[in-house]
Scaffold this active site. Structure first.
Site, PDB file in Angstrom:
ATOM      1  N   LYS A  70       3.924   4.164   7.211  1.00 48.58           N
ATOM      2  CA  LYS A  70       3.913   4.614   5.821  1.00 48.58           C
ATOM      3  C   LYS A  70       4.207   6.120   5.709  1.00 48.58           C
ATOM      4  O   LYS A  70       4.077   6.863   6.687  1.00 48.58           O
ATOM      5  CB  LYS A  70       2.558   4.262   5.198  1.00 48.58           C
ATOM      6  CG  LYS A  70       2.291   2.741   5.187  1.00 48.58           C
ATOM      7  CD  LYS A  70       1.033   2.391   4.405  1.00 48.58           C
ATOM      8  CE  LYS A  70       0.801   0.890   4.404  1.00 48.58           C
ATOM      9  NZ  LYS A  70      -0.322   0.496   3.514  1.00 48.58           N
ATOM     10  N   TYR A  83       6.084  -5.089  -2.804  1.00 46.59           N
ATOM     11  CA  TYR A  83       4.653  -5.350  -3.042  1.00 46.59           C
ATOM     12  C   TYR A  83       4.402  -6.221  -4.273  1.00 46.59           C
ATOM     13  O   TYR A  83       3.303  -6.183  -4.840  1.00 46.59           O
ATOM     14  CB  TYR A  83       3.889  -4.028  -3.170  1.00 46.59           C
ATOM     15  CG  TYR A  83       3.641  -3.344  -1.843  1.00 46.59           C
ATOM     16  CD1 TYR A  83       2.711  -3.855  -0.927  1.00 46.59           C
ATOM     17  CD2 TYR A  83       4.330  -2.191  -1.486  1.00 46.59           C
ATOM     18  CE1 TYR A  83       2.482  -3.242   0.287  1.00 46.59           C
ATOM     19  CE2 TYR A  83       4.102  -1.563  -0.256  1.00 46.59           C
ATOM     20  CZ  TYR A  83       3.169  -2.099   0.607  1.00 46.59           C
ATOM     21  OH  TYR A  83       2.930  -1.486   1.822  1.00 46.59           O
ATOM     22  N   PHE A  92      -4.487  -1.264  -7.874  1.00 44.76           N
ATOM     23  CA  PHE A  92      -3.891  -0.152  -7.115  1.00 44.76           C
ATOM     24  C   PHE A  92      -2.364  -0.253  -6.986  1.00 44.76           C
ATOM     25  O   PHE A  92      -1.748   0.528  -6.275  1.00 44.76           O
ATOM     26  CB  PHE A  92      -4.533  -0.055  -5.726  1.00 44.76           C
ATOM     27  CG  PHE A  92      -4.469  -1.339  -4.922  1.00 44.76           C
ATOM     28  CD1 PHE A  92      -3.331  -1.661  -4.192  1.00 44.76           C
ATOM     29  CD2 PHE A  92      -5.552  -2.213  -4.886  1.00 44.76           C
ATOM     30  CE1 PHE A  92      -3.265  -2.837  -3.447  1.00 44.76           C
ATOM     31  CE2 PHE A  92      -5.499  -3.398  -4.149  1.00 44.76           C
ATOM     32  CZ  PHE A  92      -4.349  -3.706  -3.423  1.00 44.76           C
ATOM     33  N   ARG A 104      -2.418  -7.534  13.021  1.00 39.96           N
ATOM     34  CA  ARG A 104      -3.461  -7.125  12.069  1.00 39.96           C
ATOM     35  C   ARG A 104      -4.740  -6.725  12.816  1.00 39.96           C
ATOM     36  O   ARG A 104      -5.415  -5.768  12.435  1.00 39.96           O
ATOM     37  CB  ARG A 104      -3.716  -8.218  11.034  1.00 39.96           C
ATOM     38  CG  ARG A 104      -2.575  -8.300  10.017  1.00 39.96           C
ATOM     39  CD  ARG A 104      -2.751  -9.399   9.014  1.00 39.96           C
ATOM     40  NE  ARG A 104      -3.744  -9.086   7.983  1.00 39.96           N
ATOM     41  CZ  ARG A 104      -3.497  -8.359   6.893  1.00 39.96           C
ATOM     42  NH1 ARG A 104      -2.306  -7.828   6.702  1.00 39.96           N
ATOM     43  NH2 ARG A 104      -4.422  -8.147   6.007  1.00 39.96           N
ATOM     44  N   THR A 155      -8.146  -2.383   6.711  1.00 42.63           N
ATOM     45  CA  THR A 155      -7.325  -1.693   5.699  1.00 42.63           C
ATOM     46  C   THR A 155      -7.776  -0.242   5.494  1.00 42.63           C
ATOM     47  O   THR A 155      -6.943   0.662   5.392  1.00 42.63           O
ATOM     48  CB  THR A 155      -7.410  -2.463   4.354  1.00 42.63           C
ATOM     49  OG1 THR A 155      -7.088  -3.837   4.592  1.00 42.63           O
ATOM     50  CG2 THR A 155      -6.440  -1.898   3.331  1.00 42.63           C
ATOM     51  N   ARG A 194      -4.791   2.300  12.650  1.00 41.49           N
ATOM     52  CA  ARG A 194      -5.280   2.888  11.395  1.00 41.49           C
ATOM     53  C   ARG A 194      -6.428   3.867  11.633  1.00 41.49           C
ATOM     54  O   ARG A 194      -6.532   4.887  10.942  1.00 41.49           O
ATOM     55  CB  ARG A 194      -5.683   1.772  10.424  1.00 41.49           C
ATOM     56  CG  ARG A 194      -4.457   1.117   9.789  1.00 41.49           C
ATOM     57  CD  ARG A 194      -4.809  -0.112   9.016  1.00 41.49           C
ATOM     58  NE  ARG A 194      -3.722  -0.530   8.133  1.00 41.49           N
ATOM     59  CZ  ARG A 194      -3.682  -1.693   7.502  1.00 41.49           C
ATOM     60  NH1 ARG A 194      -4.674  -2.559   7.644  1.00 41.49           N
ATOM     61  NH2 ARG A 194      -2.669  -2.008   6.733  1.00 41.49           N
ATOM     62  N   ASN A 253      -2.924   4.409   4.853  1.00 42.01           N
ATOM     63  CA  ASN A 253      -3.570   3.892   6.068  1.00 42.01           C
ATOM     64  C   ASN A 253      -2.600   3.685   7.245  1.00 42.01           C
ATOM     65  O   ASN A 253      -2.757   2.767   8.029  1.00 42.01           O
ATOM     66  CB  ASN A 253      -4.337   2.613   5.734  1.00 42.01           C
ATOM     67  CG  ASN A 253      -3.457   1.554   5.091  1.00 42.01           C
ATOM     68  OD1 ASN A 253      -2.264   1.746   4.953  1.00 42.01           O
ATOM     69  ND2 ASN A 253      -4.050   0.437   4.713  1.00 42.01           N
ATOM     70  N   HIS A 271       1.718  -0.724   7.616  1.00 39.63           N
ATOM     71  CA  HIS A 271       1.639  -2.039   6.984  1.00 39.63           C
ATOM     72  C   HIS A 271       1.766  -3.108   8.059  1.00 39.63           C
ATOM     73  O   HIS A 271       2.453  -2.901   9.056  1.00 39.63           O
ATOM     74  CB  HIS A 271       2.793  -2.192   5.980  1.00 39.63           C
ATOM     75  CG  HIS A 271       3.009  -3.603   5.518  1.00 39.63           C
ATOM     76  ND1 HIS A 271       2.275  -4.167   4.507  1.00 39.63           N
ATOM     77  CD2 HIS A 271       3.863  -4.574   5.946  1.00 39.63           C
ATOM     78  CE1 HIS A 271       2.668  -5.419   4.328  1.00 39.63           C
ATOM     79  NE2 HIS A 271       3.645  -5.692   5.191  1.00 39.63           N
ATOM     80  N   GLU A 316       9.423 -10.411   4.210  1.00 40.75           N
ATOM     81  CA  GLU A 316       9.473  -8.955   4.371  1.00 40.75           C
ATOM     82  C   GLU A 316      10.555  -8.528   5.372  1.00 40.75           C
ATOM     83  O   GLU A 316      11.197  -7.494   5.197  1.00 40.75           O
ATOM     84  CB  GLU A 316       8.095  -8.448   4.815  1.00 40.75           C
ATOM     85  CG  GLU A 316       7.038  -8.636   3.722  1.00 40.75           C
ATOM     86  CD  GLU A 316       5.612  -8.321   4.182  1.00 40.75           C
ATOM     87  OE1 GLU A 316       4.687  -8.504   3.388  1.00 40.75           O
ATOM     88  OE2 GLU A 316       5.433  -7.913   5.355  1.00 40.75           O
TER      89      GLU A 316
HETATM   90  P1  ATP Z   1      -0.958  -3.911   4.310  1.00 38.21           P
HETATM   91  O1  ATP Z   1      -0.495  -4.985   3.360  1.00 38.21           O
HETATM   92  O2  ATP Z   1      -0.421  -2.537   3.964  1.00 38.21           O
HETATM   93  O3  ATP Z   1      -0.754  -4.248   5.738  1.00 38.21           O
HETATM   94  P2  ATP Z   1      -3.659  -4.873   4.048  1.00 38.21           P
HETATM   95  O4  ATP Z   1      -3.063  -6.236   4.137  1.00 38.21           O
HETATM   96  O5  ATP Z   1      -4.733  -4.506   5.018  1.00 38.21           O
HETATM   97  O6  ATP Z   1      -2.543  -3.767   4.146  1.00 38.21           O
HETATM   98  P3  ATP Z   1      -3.720  -5.278   1.205  1.00 38.21           P
HETATM   99  O7  ATP Z   1      -4.881  -5.863   0.520  1.00 38.21           O
HETATM  100  O8  ATP Z   1      -2.505  -6.122   1.417  1.00 38.21           O
HETATM  101  O9  ATP Z   1      -4.213  -4.653   2.598  1.00 38.21           O
HETATM  102  O10 ATP Z   1      -3.311  -4.000   0.389  1.00 38.21           O
HETATM  103  C1  ATP Z   1      -2.022  -3.427   0.545  1.00 38.21           C
HETATM  104  C2  ATP Z   1      -2.152  -1.931   0.634  1.00 38.21           C
HETATM  105  O11 ATP Z   1      -2.590  -1.434  -0.602  1.00 38.21           O
HETATM  106  C3  ATP Z   1      -3.168  -1.427   1.653  1.00 38.21           C
HETATM  107  O12 ATP Z   1      -2.617  -1.262   2.928  1.00 38.21           O
HETATM  108  C4  ATP Z   1      -3.575  -0.102   1.080  1.00 38.21           C
HETATM  109  O13 ATP Z   1      -2.678   0.929   1.473  1.00 38.21           O
HETATM  110  C5  ATP Z   1      -3.430  -0.312  -0.405  1.00 38.21           C
HETATM  111  N1  ATP Z   1      -4.734  -0.573  -0.995  1.00 38.21           N
HETATM  112  C6  ATP Z   1      -5.506  -1.666  -0.831  1.00 38.21           C
HETATM  113  N2  ATP Z   1      -6.636  -1.568  -1.531  1.00 38.21           N
HETATM  114  C7  ATP Z   1      -6.565  -0.391  -2.189  1.00 38.21           C
HETATM  115  C8  ATP Z   1      -7.422   0.291  -3.095  1.00 38.21           C
HETATM  116  N3  ATP Z   1      -8.588  -0.233  -3.479  1.00 38.21           N
HETATM  117  N4  ATP Z   1      -7.019   1.504  -3.545  1.00 38.21           N
HETATM  118  C9  ATP Z   1      -5.850   2.035  -3.160  1.00 38.21           C
HETATM  119  N5  ATP Z   1      -4.984   1.446  -2.316  1.00 38.21           N
HETATM  120  C10 ATP Z   1      -5.344   0.255  -1.838  1.00 38.21           C
HETATM  121 MG    MG Z   2      -1.358  -6.872   2.991  1.00 39.18          MG
END
Ligand code: ATP
Ligand code: MG
Length: 139
Positions: A11, A51, A59, A87, A93, A104, A114, A117, A128
């Site tokens: 990121k 996304y 968010f 993962r 996350t 992370r 973080n 992705h 993707e």
């Molecule tokens: P990713 O999809 O990036 O691998 P993830 O699957 O662990 O991460 P998701 O729930 O898919 O988490 O959320 C996608 C992304 O959105 C997260 O990686 C994070 O950067 C952001 N995100 C998630 N929750 C929040 C929040 N509460 N506030 C701000 N950003 C958030």
């Molecule tokens: Mg995700």
């Protein structure tokens, strides 16, 4: 049967902090083979498309603005059971809750920034990967 590919992005904040090299080294050390890779900057519209599944989440605007704020590195990674393995390897996350030694935990700044992705299912790994790469760009 679990698939053997996942899609990752380094990121914008991790790129900005100079962590491309260390993160790629860590990915390789973890036994993930890079089968496609590119350095790119998403437009806001492209980040919104990537996304789309999170459109209703509170968010979404913050996430898509951030993900289009600077260049990213996108890559397809290959390993047995890649989605789950990656993962686990990158950690939770929220970097503050990610296990020590995970990508992370090491390179994340906060929940939004973080570091990386990782796809959350085989189906999304395919969607993707197709978003970023043509067949000519996969080896
Ligand atoms: P990713 O999809 O990036 O691998 P993830 O699957 O662990 O991460 P998701 O729930 O898919 O988490 O959320 C996608 C992304 O959105 C997260 O990686 C994070 O950067 C952001 N995100 C998630 N929750 C929040 C929040 N509460 N506030 C701000 N950003 C958030
Ligand atoms: Mg995700």
């Amino acid at each position: 049967m679990a698939g053997n590919k996942t899609l990752t992005m380094i990121k914008p904040m991790a790129v900005k902090k100079g962590f491309i090299g260390p993160i790629l080294a860590k990915i390789t050390e973890g036994g993930f083979k890079i089968v496609a890779m590119k350095y790119a900057k998403l437009t806001l519209e492209q980040a919104q498309k990537f996304y789309e599944v999170h459109k209703e989440r509170p968010f979404y605007d913050e996430l898509t603005a951030f993900m289009s704020s600077g260049p990213i590195v996108a890559a397809i990674l290959e390993k047995e059971n890649a989605v789950e393995a990656y993962r686990n390897y990158i950690g939770a996350t929220d970097p503050a809750k990610a296990a020590p030694g995970t990508i992370r935990a090491l390179y994340g700044t906060n929940l939004g920034m973080n570091a990386v992705h990782g796809s959350d299912s085989d189906e999304n790994a395919t969607i993707e990967s197709d978003f970023f790469f043509s067949q000519l760009e996969r080896f």
